[in-house]
Design a protein around this motif. Structure first.
Motif, PDB file in Angstrom:
ATOM      1  N   LEU B  96     -17.562  77.395 -12.118  1.00 13.39           N
ATOM      2  CA  LEU B  96     -17.902  76.996 -10.748  1.00 13.39           C
ATOM      3  C   LEU B  96     -16.932  75.957 -10.202  1.00 13.39           C
ATOM      4  CD1 LEU B  96     -21.780  76.662 -11.144  1.00 13.39           C
ATOM      5  CD2 LEU B  96     -20.501  78.575 -10.144  1.00 13.39           C
ATOM      6  N   ASN B  97     -16.167  75.327 -11.117  1.00  8.34           N
ATOM      7  CA  ASN B  97     -15.264  74.244 -10.736  1.00  8.34           C
ATOM      8  C   ASN B  97     -16.024  73.166  -9.975  1.00  8.34           C
ATOM      9  OD1 ASN B  97     -12.657  73.235 -11.020  1.00  8.34           O
ATOM     10  ND2 ASN B  97     -12.031  73.923  -8.990  1.00  8.34           N
ATOM     11  N   ALA B  98     -17.146  72.764 -10.548  1.00  8.05           N
ATOM     12  CA  ALA B  98     -18.024  71.791  -9.908  1.00  8.05           C
ATOM     13  C   ALA B  98     -18.919  71.166 -10.969  1.00  8.05           C
ATOM     14  CB  ALA B  98     -18.887  72.466  -8.846  1.00  8.05           C
ATOM     15  N   PRO B  99     -19.443  69.970 -10.706  1.00  5.65           N
ATOM     16  CA  PRO B  99     -20.470  69.445 -11.614  1.00  5.65           C
ATOM     17  C   PRO B  99     -21.777  70.187 -11.371  1.00  5.65           C
ATOM     18  CG  PRO B  99     -20.144  67.938  -9.794  1.00  5.65           C
ATOM     19  CD  PRO B  99     -19.156  69.041  -9.615  1.00  5.65           C
ATOM     20  N   VAL B 100     -22.543  70.375 -12.441  1.00  3.87           N
ATOM     21  CA  VAL B 100     -23.838  71.045 -12.342  1.00  3.87           C
ATOM     22  C   VAL B 100     -24.901  70.149 -12.949  1.00  3.87           C
ATOM     23  CG1 VAL B 100     -22.960  73.409 -12.236  1.00  3.87           C
ATOM     24  CG2 VAL B 100     -23.311  72.331 -14.466  1.00  3.87           C
ATOM     25  N   PHE B 101     -26.104  70.295 -12.431  1.00  4.07           N
ATOM     26  CA  PHE B 101     -27.211  69.443 -12.844  1.00  4.07           C
ATOM     27  C   PHE B 101     -28.354  70.272 -13.410  1.00  4.07           C
ATOM     28  CE2 PHE B 101     -25.731  65.537 -10.917  1.00  4.07           C
ATOM     29  CZ  PHE B 101     -24.936  65.966  -9.866  1.00  4.07           C
ATOM     30  N   GLY B 102     -29.172  69.622 -14.251  1.00  5.73           N
ATOM     31  CA  GLY B 102     -30.429  70.203 -14.647  1.00  5.73           C
ATOM     32  C   GLY B 102     -31.471  69.937 -13.563  1.00  5.73           C
ATOM     33  N   GLY B 103     -32.624  70.572 -13.698  1.00  3.87           N
ATOM     34  CA  GLY B 103     -33.674  70.410 -12.705  1.00  3.87           C
ATOM     35  C   GLY B 103     -34.471  69.121 -12.834  1.00  3.87           C
ATOM     36  N   GLY B 104     -34.190  68.363 -13.895  1.00  4.91           N
ATOM     37  CA  GLY B 104     -34.880  67.101 -14.082  1.00  4.91           C
ATOM     38  C   GLY B 104     -36.114  67.235 -14.953  1.00  4.91           C
TER      39      GLY B 104
END
Lengths: 116, 110
Positions: B96-104
């Motif tokens: 994705l060439n981006a930071p990704v996050f978890g849903g918390g």
């Protein structure tokens, strides 16, 4: 100490324009990327994109490309996020954060709440 | 749907040890180091762990991170009432060439 201070909460009507700011201090502002992250009420974090204040190189997440514009003025250590025509769905908390080019954000601003 | 998967909630009593998991894929956790944040209600995310296991100054040593393959975890030892917060994992995604996050993960200290 690295600090990112964002502009205050905004209440706008649909169709209005808006520009919020993020002022950095305590580090070489021009030398680090500034990322923007959206958090809708009760939801998780969404990365919108990032800008390198040193040369204004900007990378947008596909989800936000064309929806917002990021800019920066390195002379006053400030980054901006702007909308030309707000929608109700833009209501959210917006965070700016310092980040490396290939890393998640590290230092975060306090957030700017936008209500449309 | 978040790119990284976290359990939505967990709980523990003061003094206990709690572990929060985060799973992804080869393009993100499998290729890059992990970051963890703590967010208290009404507050901004706060960096807890970077580069898998590095704690910024001011973060207690009872917070630790680990990574193996396409999974990672945050462990909190000696749980305290002030740890009641939501915890997010994050990393860079090479596809994705981006930071990704978890849903918390919402941690409740009982």
């Amino acid at each position: 100490e690295v600090q990112l201070v964002q502009s205050g909460a905004e209440v706008k009507k649909p169709g209005e324009s808006l520009k919020i700011s993020c002022k950095g201090s305590g580090y070489n502002f021009a030398g680090y990327w500034i990322g923007w992250v959206r958090q809708m009420p009760g939801k998780d974090l969404e990365w919108m994109g990032m800008i390198y204040p040193g040369d204004s190189d900007t990378r947008y997440s596909p989800s936000f490309q064309g929806q917002v514009t990021m800019s920066a003025d390195k002379s006053i250590n400030t980054a901006y996020l702007q909308w030309t025509s707000l929608k109700a769905s833009d209501s959210a908390m917006y965070y700016c954060a310092r980040q490396g080019q290939w890393e998640p954000p590290s230092d975060w601003g306090q957030g700017t709440l936008v209500s449309v | 749907q978040s790119v990284l998967t976290q359990p939505p909630s967990t709980s523990g009593t003061p003094g206990q040890r709690v572990t929060i998991s985060c799973s992804g894929r080869s393009s993100n956790i499998g290729s890059n180091t992990m970051t963890w944040y703590q967010q208290v209600p009404g507050g901004a995310p706060k960096l807890l762990i970077s580069r898998n296991s590095q704690r910024p100054s001011g973060v207690p040593a009872r917070f630790s991170g680990s990574q193996s393959g396409t999974s990672a975890s945050l462990t909190i030892r000696g749980l305290q009432s002030e740890d009641d917060a939501t915890y997010y994992c994050a990393t860079w995604d090479d596809s994705l060439n981006a930071p990704v996050f978890g849903g918390g993960t919402k941690l409740t200290v009982l």
